[in-house]
Structure formats: C-alpha cells, structure tokens
Design an enzyme around this catalytic site. Structure first.
Site, PDB file in Angstrom:
ATOM      1  N   SER A 141       1.649   3.608  -9.844  1.00 47.08           N
ATOM      2  CA  SER A 141       1.379   4.914  -9.214  1.00 47.08           C
ATOM      3  C   SER A 141       0.064   5.443  -9.794  1.00 47.08           C
ATOM      4  CB  SER A 141       2.527   5.868  -9.577  1.00 47.08           C
ATOM      5  OG  SER A 141       2.225   7.196  -9.240  1.00 47.08           O
ATOM      6  N   TYR A 155       9.030   9.505 -15.496  1.00 48.05           N
ATOM      7  CA  TYR A 155       8.422   8.757 -14.381  1.00 48.05           C
ATOM      8  C   TYR A 155       7.020   8.300 -14.768  1.00 48.05           C
ATOM      9  CZ  TYR A 155       6.833   7.744  -9.610  1.00 48.05           C
ATOM     10  OH  TYR A 155       6.333   7.114  -8.480  1.00 48.05           O
TER      11      TYR A 155
END
Ligand code: NAP
Length: 251
Positions: A141, A155
C-alpha cells in the site's frame, strides 16, 4: 493485455472482492488459468462465476498454515504448476489512536496481512524453486511507504512489513528465476474503502483533493499492474514497490 499470461497458472488470494476480484478477471483475460481463493467461499465462488473463462475456486484463510499448504498443493495438483501468485488478501482493522489501539486487533492484522503474505510466499517459493521460475506480486500500500494520521498503526506496520518480505525474497531468489515485487495502491474504490469511509461522501471528496489526480483509483487499474508484473513484459523487474496512487506519494 490479451495473451500476456497465456498458458500460465495464476493464484489470486483475497479474490472474493475489490482488487482481488478485478485481478482474477484480469489474469484470466490475459490468458492465465486462474485459481480464485478467498477466506469466504461464497464470495470466491461469485468471482469465479464472473470470470471470462472457467476458474477453480479454493477457500483458504491465508493466516492458517495448513490451509495455505492445501491451497498451493491443490492448485499444483490441478494445473501442474504455479507460475504467478498475487498475494493480495488483507484487512484494514480498527481505526484507533496509536496509544489506544486494541492488542487483539493488532494481532489479527499482523496475522492476516503480514504472516498471511509470508506463509503464501513460503509455499509458493517452494513450488517455484522446483520449477526454476515464477513471479510473485504482493499487495502492500502507500501505507507501506509512509505513515499517516489515519489511526491505522497496525495496518501501516503490516504493509511496511510486506515490502520487507518482498525485498528480502527478491534478493534471495532473483538468481533462481523467481521475481518478487509489490504493488502499493493508494485509495481505491473497493468494499474496504467503503467500510473505512462509511457513507461520508464529503470525507471521500476531501481525501481525493490530496491526490494529484484528484480521484480514487479503480480495482482494475491495480489489477492491470499485477498482470504486467507477473508477465514477461516485466522480465527484469524484481524487488519493486510500485505505487499506483494517482501521484499521492510524489508529494
Ligand atoms: P476488500 O474489498 O475487503 O477485499 C479483500 C478480500 O480479502 C475480501 O474478500 C476478504 O474477505 C479477503 N480476506 C480477508 N481476510 C482474508 C484471509 N485471512 N484469507 C483470505 N482472504 C481474506 O479489500 P481491497 O480493498 O480489495 O483490498 C485488497 C488488498 O489491497 C488488501 O491487502 C488491502 O490492504 C490492499 N489495499 C487496498 C487499498 C484500498 O484503497 N482499497 C489501498 C491499498 C492497499 P472478507 O471480506 O470475507 O474478509
């Protein structure tokens, strides 16, 4: 992209939704025989029904060793090889300040996003070493490159970790004919993003204004990059952490 992966066998995890679903379809359009895998068998089967060619659907939780071993073994038993693997399954977890983040959620995020990616790579690499070739793409990401104020410490840590796994394997296995790369999507229109934003259209608008291209990405825009990285068109690309983010990381 037609024929870019002709006669290749491709595995996609987290293929029951969002980026994974778009990728499974894109891999099939590129000519690959696709193994669609998701923790939710119904969502996986739904993706399989949307495919342009027959696909095999295998349920697996990427964080469970026995299920990952079974997934890879089944894929190879069915198709004879594993040429491309898109390790995409991931979860977002809680939105909570760093000092208030729940331990149990931390453990779950790291187990699915980091250990899950590692486990899939481990058993994919074993098969690809036997073949003397293969291409792995992991989903990290933009959160694998930078921190954020979004209150998603677990995350972000997990996605930084995915880049560490990608680079380590790229270095260890490059000479064995196996390439390992990562995609780093920015904000993409998927059920995960819908869960994070809720029905708050104004927040989505504000977020889009931070993106140089002033819009979110589509799952298909991420899927195409996964296909390219798995194909011979990217034959000298190894260890890359590729942002697909409308220019977000450029500022
Ligand atoms: P999504 O729509 O929620 O799809 C993720 C899929 O993975 C779901 O079908 C989910 O099933 C499945 N999954 C969850 N836990 C799993 C497990 N333990 N084993 C196997 N499958 C599992 O999310 P997405 O937005 O497409 O995200 C895909 C990947 O891209 C994730 O790794 C995410 O972190 C990454 N990413 C997304 C964005 C974005 O803006 N959307 C940006 C950067 C990176 P359930 O729904 O049943 O849990």
């Amino acid at each position: 992209m037609k024929n870019l992966l002709r006669d290749r066998v491709a595995l996609v995890t987290g293929a029951g939704s969002g980026i994974g679903r778009a990728a499974a379809i894109a891999f099939a359009r590129a000519g690959a025989r696709v193994v669609v895998s998701d923790v939710d068998p119904e969502k996986g089967a739904e993706t399989a029904r949307m495919m342009p060619a027959p696909a095999t659907c295998i349920q697996a939780d990427v964080s469970v060793t026995s299920q990952v071993k079974h997934l890879i073994r089944q894929a190879v038993d069915l198709y004879g090889s594993l040429d491309c693997a898109f390790n995409n399954a991931g979860i977002e977890g809680a939105i909570a300040r760093f000092h208030e983040y729940p331990d149990t959620v931390w453990d779950r995020i790291i187990r699915v996003n980091l250990k899950g990616t590692w486990l899939c790579m481990k058993y994919e690499l074993r098969q690809m070493l036997k073949q003397g070739k293969g291409a792995i793409v992991n989903t990290s990401s933009t959160a694998g490159h930078v921190g954020s104020r979004g209150r998603m410490s677990a995350y972000i840590a997990s996605k930084h970790g995915v880049l560490g796994l990608t680079r380590t394997a790229a270095v260890e296995y490059g000479a064995k004919g196996i390439r390992v790369n990562a995609l780093c999507p920015g904000a993409v229109q998927t059920p995960m993003t819908e869960r994070l934003l809720g029905a708050d259209d104004e927040r989505a608008e504000r977020m889009a204004q931070f993106i140089p291209m002033a819009r979110f990405g589509t799952p298909d825009e991420i899927a195409k990059a996964a296909v390219w990285l798995c194909s011979d068109a990217a034959s000298y690309v190894n260890g890359l952490a590729l942002p697909i983010d409308g220019g977000y990381l450029a500022h």
